[in-house]
Design a protein around this motif. Structure first.
Motif, PDB file in Angstrom:
ATOM      1  N   SER A 149      28.479  95.887  47.588  1.00 28.71           N
ATOM      2  CA  SER A 149      27.483  96.066  46.523  1.00 28.71           C
ATOM      3  C   SER A 149      28.018  95.488  45.221  1.00 28.71           C
ATOM      4  O   SER A 149      29.234  95.300  45.047  1.00 28.71           O
ATOM      5  CB  SER A 149      27.122  97.539  46.340  1.00 28.71           C
ATOM      6  OG  SER A 149      28.255  98.288  45.935  1.00 28.71           O
ATOM      7  N   TRP A 150      27.080  95.201  44.311  1.00 33.19           N
ATOM      8  CA  TRP A 150      27.433  94.661  42.986  1.00 33.19           C
ATOM      9  C   TRP A 150      26.364  95.087  41.998  1.00 33.19           C
ATOM     10  O   TRP A 150      25.179  95.154  42.340  1.00 33.19           O
ATOM     11  CB  TRP A 150      27.507  93.129  43.033  1.00 33.19           C
ATOM     12  CG  TRP A 150      28.003  92.506  41.761  1.00 33.19           C
ATOM     13  CD1 TRP A 150      29.287  92.206  41.438  1.00 33.19           C
ATOM     14  CD2 TRP A 150      27.211  92.101  40.626  1.00 33.19           C
ATOM     15  NE1 TRP A 150      29.360  91.647  40.185  1.00 33.19           N
ATOM     16  CE2 TRP A 150      28.083  91.571  39.657  1.00 33.19           C
ATOM     17  CE3 TRP A 150      25.841  92.148  40.339  1.00 33.19           C
ATOM     18  CZ2 TRP A 150      27.649  91.080  38.432  1.00 33.19           C
ATOM     19  CZ3 TRP A 150      25.400  91.667  39.115  1.00 33.19           C
ATOM     20  CH2 TRP A 150      26.297  91.137  38.176  1.00 33.19           C
ATOM     21  N   THR A 359      29.676  83.656  37.128  1.00 35.77           N
ATOM     22  CA  THR A 359      30.484  84.861  36.948  1.00 35.77           C
ATOM     23  C   THR A 359      30.734  85.191  35.482  1.00 35.77           C
ATOM     24  O   THR A 359      31.544  86.065  35.181  1.00 35.77           O
ATOM     25  CB  THR A 359      31.840  84.711  37.666  1.00 35.77           C
ATOM     26  OG1 THR A 359      32.608  83.682  37.027  1.00 35.77           O
ATOM     27  CG2 THR A 359      31.664  84.352  39.130  1.00 35.77           C
ATOM     28  N   GLN A 360      30.056  84.509  34.540  1.00 36.41           N
ATOM     29  CA  GLN A 360      30.284  84.748  33.122  1.00 36.41           C
ATOM     30  C   GLN A 360      29.751  86.112  32.686  1.00 36.41           C
ATOM     31  O   GLN A 360      28.579  86.427  32.900  1.00 36.41           O
ATOM     32  CB  GLN A 360      29.602  83.669  32.279  1.00 36.41           C
ATOM     33  CG  GLN A 360      30.391  82.374  32.170  1.00 36.41           C
ATOM     34  CD  GLN A 360      29.712  81.391  31.238  1.00 36.41           C
ATOM     35  OE1 GLN A 360      28.655  80.867  31.538  1.00 36.41           O
ATOM     36  NE2 GLN A 360      30.328  81.144  30.091  1.00 36.41           N
ATOM     37  N   GLY A 365      22.776  84.570  34.502  1.00 28.91           N
ATOM     38  CA  GLY A 365      22.987  84.184  35.891  1.00 28.91           C
ATOM     39  C   GLY A 365      24.117  84.921  36.577  1.00 28.91           C
ATOM     40  O   GLY A 365      24.475  84.599  37.713  1.00 28.91           O
ATOM     41  N   TYR A 366      24.688  85.925  35.921  1.00 26.39           N
ATOM     42  CA  TYR A 366      25.840  86.647  36.450  1.00 26.39           C
ATOM     43  C   TYR A 366      25.423  87.549  37.604  1.00 26.39           C
ATOM     44  O   TYR A 366      24.682  88.515  37.416  1.00 26.39           O
ATOM     45  CB  TYR A 366      26.464  87.469  35.325  1.00 26.39           C
ATOM     46  CG  TYR A 366      27.744  88.211  35.660  1.00 26.39           C
ATOM     47  CD1 TYR A 366      28.556  87.835  36.715  1.00 26.39           C
ATOM     48  CD2 TYR A 366      28.150  89.285  34.875  1.00 26.39           C
ATOM     49  CE1 TYR A 366      29.727  88.507  37.000  1.00 26.39           C
ATOM     50  CE2 TYR A 366      29.327  89.974  35.139  1.00 26.39           C
ATOM     51  CZ  TYR A 366      30.112  89.583  36.210  1.00 26.39           C
ATOM     52  OH  TYR A 366      31.271  90.250  36.489  1.00 26.39           O
ATOM     53  N   VAL A 367      25.894  87.220  38.806  1.00 24.51           N
ATOM     54  CA  VAL A 367      25.682  88.045  39.996  1.00 24.51           C
ATOM     55  C   VAL A 367      26.937  87.971  40.859  1.00 24.51           C
ATOM     56  O   VAL A 367      27.786  87.100  40.667  1.00 24.51           O
ATOM     57  CB  VAL A 367      24.454  87.587  40.822  1.00 24.51           C
ATOM     58  CG1 VAL A 367      23.160  87.809  40.055  1.00 24.51           C
ATOM     59  CG2 VAL A 367      24.573  86.126  41.244  1.00 24.51           C
ATOM     60  N   GLY A 368      27.022  88.857  41.822  1.00 21.44           N
ATOM     61  CA  GLY A 368      28.168  88.851  42.720  1.00 21.44           C
ATOM     62  C   GLY A 368      28.014  87.847  43.845  1.00 21.44           C
ATOM     63  O   GLY A 368      28.969  87.154  44.225  1.00 21.44           O
ATOM     64  N   TRP A 369      26.813  87.793  44.392  1.00 22.04           N
ATOM     65  CA  TRP A 369      26.488  86.866  45.468  1.00 22.04           C
ATOM     66  C   TRP A 369      25.128  86.236  45.183  1.00 22.04           C
ATOM     67  O   TRP A 369      24.268  86.859  44.548  1.00 22.04           O
ATOM     68  CB  TRP A 369      26.413  87.597  46.812  1.00 22.04           C
ATOM     69  CG  TRP A 369      27.730  88.023  47.375  1.00 22.04           C
ATOM     70  CD1 TRP A 369      28.497  87.361  48.285  1.00 22.04           C
ATOM     71  CD2 TRP A 369      28.454  89.232  47.086  1.00 22.04           C
ATOM     72  NE1 TRP A 369      29.645  88.053  48.579  1.00 22.04           N
ATOM     73  CE2 TRP A 369      29.641  89.224  47.856  1.00 22.04           C
ATOM     74  CE3 TRP A 369      28.219  90.328  46.252  1.00 22.04           C
ATOM     75  CZ2 TRP A 369      30.575  90.242  47.807  1.00 22.04           C
ATOM     76  CZ3 TRP A 369      29.142  91.352  46.206  1.00 22.04           C
ATOM     77  CH2 TRP A 369      30.311  91.314  46.978  1.00 22.04           C
ATOM     78  N   LYS A 375      29.394  84.061  47.841  1.00 22.37           N
ATOM     79  CA  LYS A 375      30.128  84.618  46.706  1.00 22.37           C
ATOM     80  C   LYS A 375      30.091  83.627  45.542  1.00 22.37           C
ATOM     81  O   LYS A 375      30.358  82.433  45.720  1.00 22.37           O
ATOM     82  CB  LYS A 375      31.581  84.882  47.112  1.00 22.37           C
ATOM     83  CG  LYS A 375      32.409  85.620  46.067  1.00 22.37           C
ATOM     84  CD  LYS A 375      32.052  87.080  45.978  1.00 22.37           C
ATOM     85  CE  LYS A 375      33.004  87.845  45.067  1.00 22.37           C
ATOM     86  NZ  LYS A 375      32.550  89.227  44.833  1.00 22.37           N
ATOM     87  N   THR A 376      29.744  84.113  44.348  1.00 21.19           N
ATOM     88  CA  THR A 376      29.600  83.215  43.202  1.00 21.19           C
ATOM     89  C   THR A 376      30.954  82.814  42.622  1.00 21.19           C
ATOM     90  O   THR A 376      31.966  83.490  42.827  1.00 21.19           O
ATOM     91  CB  THR A 376      28.741  83.865  42.117  1.00 21.19           C
ATOM     92  OG1 THR A 376      29.288  85.147  41.782  1.00 21.19           O
ATOM     93  CG2 THR A 376      27.310  84.041  42.600  1.00 21.19           C
TER      94      THR A 376
END
Length: 548
Positions: A149-150, A359-360, A365-369, A375-376
């Motif tokens: 999860s994220w 991943t910023q 646009g920041y998400v884990g996947w 994976k980002t």
């Protein structure tokens, strides 16, 4: 109002979105219902039904997205709340590969039977499409992550904040503008929560909770004698944050150039301060000097430069656009594969280092996947001015000899098929310690531009024209007064090769696009662009008020 109608109307821009009758997609719900959660075990069960059904019908690969999309929009004008919208869209989308061809189907019938039917329909569509497929789809490998999860690292969920408190803040911003000379002001607060569950036959079960927020306003000052009016937009940036973004912190404050009164924040926004200054600047614009056309050195603030990055770097380096898939909707790209293969195409000067990053911290646009279960990560697009890469997803990676997807696949709804979307695309700050006043000190004849304005760019993302929100004349290394009627013209390669200097990391901030459109049928996405104040030398400036 159907969702597709909303997407078409959203392309009209923020002016249209400020209307209290803004259409939304999904069902209208109460603010309290937005706080309810869907059980993860239920989502996993539905996902397994879809995956098993797809495989039993002949799919070689399948993925499923169980999505709950929440929106809350608040609109005000002067002393009135014009509209408050709370909406929810909930359903399941199933994508499959069968006979080497994609198939997709979606349903709002979130039951075992409904999901099974959607999976079977997706396989049937893939098999029908395969009769026309010339080459089988090639998917870059991705490992299964199991149950993970994220969540956007927020401090406070905006949906938990009472609607009245948020409306009061917007009305207070309106009052601040009116108290400082504005004749009209409208404001809005956009809040989005995407609750997305992804599962695939690769072995991933990924639960993500994604939050975004965007406060905005338009202030208008009128000269009643002449009937002339000027506006100033908010200098806010939409962010991937919670309510903490609306709580200004002294530690986040970044001072703007001397002579402008502007300030900025890295991960916070003071809407009251900005609204008051906006009113003063809108009045100032009524009597500001009209620019003389010619060549100028430009110092661009991050809020403005973000849009230029978006249009002249972000879009042209989307691999599907480079390959011509977007030609019918919004053009192709001048940055063709031969330029990349040459390994020496000078997209910009040696100062230009532009990277993609999902991943910023704080970015939209920041998400884990991503929506393919990848994976980002961060990767370079332009290195020391040279074009080195594009943006690619699983079925595109092999085209540019990449061993894996870049993790930039996205769908704006459970009912939309996922495809390549722009990640955060940012200009790296300078490595030498430098603030904006020091940057300006090296300019003899120039213009400082803050905020976004009108823009135009051609179908290859090459020739363009950009305006802004506020403009100041620079002489002898100092800001000497406001300007009006400013726009600059260039082409992408010429412009980025004129990049001469930029401030350091302490000045770095994010701009964002909350409703970026792409594809047919059109989808929207949210994406950020970071930079510090940056200088471009010898750029052609025109006067937008003078007739040719």
């Amino acid at each position: 109002m159907k969702r597709r109608n909303f997407l078409e109307l959203s392309a009209l821009g923020f002016g249209g979105l400020m209307m209290p009758s803004i259409p939304v997609f999904g069902d209208i719900i109460s603010p309290e219902k937005a706080l309810e959660q869907v059980d993860v075990a239920l989502k996993k069960r539905l996902a397994d039904v879809a995956l098993n059904s797809a495989k039993s019908k002949g799919a070689s690969y399948a993925d499923v997205r169980v999505g709950r999309y929440l929106q809350q929009y608040i609109f005000t004008r002067e002393k009135q709340v014009q509209n408050i919208v709370n909406a929810e869209s909930y359903g399941v989308g199933v994508r499959v590969l069968a006979n080497g061809t994609w198939g997709f189907a979606a349903t709002s019938d979130v039951t075992d039977k409904g999901v099974q039917k959607a999976a079977e329909q997706a396989v049937a569509i893939a098999k029908a499409n395969s009769k026309l497929q010339k080459e089988p789809v090639k998917l870059a490998p991705v490992k299964g992550y199991g149950e993970v999860s994220w969540r956007t690292p927020i401090e406070k969920n905006t949906f938990e904040v009472p609607v009245g408190e948020k409306a009061d803040l917007l009305l207070a911003a309106n009052a601040a503008a009116m108290d400082n000379g504005a004749n009209f002001v409208n404001s809005a607060l956009f809040q989005v929560n995407e609750q997305k569950y992804f599962a695939s036959t690769d072995g991933s079960y990924i639960d993500q909770d994604i939050h975004r927020i965007w406060p905005n306003f338009t202030v208008t000052a009128v000269d009643k004698a002449s009937g002339k009016f000027k506006t100033r937009e908010a200098l806010s940036a939409p962010m991937g944050m919670g309510w903490e973004y609306m709580i200004p912190k002294a530690s986040e404050k970044i001072k703007g150039p001397e002579g402008t009164g502007l300030t900025g924040y890295r991960y916070a926004y003071d809407i009251l301060e900005d609204a008051a200054l906006a009113a003063k600047q809108a009045k100032e614009k009524l009597t500001a000097k009209s620019v003389m056309a010619g060549k100028y050195d430009l110092v661009l603030d991050p809020n403005h430069l973000g849009l230029t990055i978006h249009e002249s770097v972000g879009h042209p380096l989307e691999l599907d656009r480079v390959l011509g898939y977007e030609a019918n909707y919004a053009g192709t790209s001048f940055a063709t594969l031969d330029k990349w293969k040459s390994k020496n195409f000078k997209y910009g000067s040696d100062k230009v280092n532009i990277f993609a990053d999902k991943t910023q911290k704080g970015s939209l646009g920041y998400v884990g996947w991503d929506d393919e279960g990848v994976k980002t990560k961060q990767w370079d697009l332009i290195k020391n001015g040279v074009l080195v890469n594009y943006q690619a997803i699983r079925d595109q990676a092999h085209i540019i000899n990449e061993p894996e997807s870049h993790g930039c696949c996205y769908a704006d709804s459970w009912s939309s098929v996922q495809f390549q979307r722009m990640p955060n695309v940012s200009l790296a700050p300078g490595k030498v310690k430098k603030n904006v006043d020091q940057l300006i000190s090296g300019v003899d004849k120039g213009i400082y531009i803050a905020g976004r304005g009108s823009y135009s760019i051609d179908q290859q993302r090459y020739n363009f024209q950009f305006g802004g929100t506020t403009f100041y004349e620079i002489k002898g290394g100092k800001i000497v007064g406001p300007l009006e009627d400013v726009a600059y013209q260039s082409n992408t390669q010429e412009f980025w090769n004129s990049c001469a200097d930029m401030c350091d990391e302490s000045d770095y901030r994010l701009f964002g696009s909350f409703f970026d459109g792409k594809g047919q049928p059109s989808q929207i996405s949210a994406v950020s662009h970071g930079s510090a104040h940056t200088r471009f030398n010898g750029v052609n400036v025109i006067n937008t008020a003078r007739k040719i």
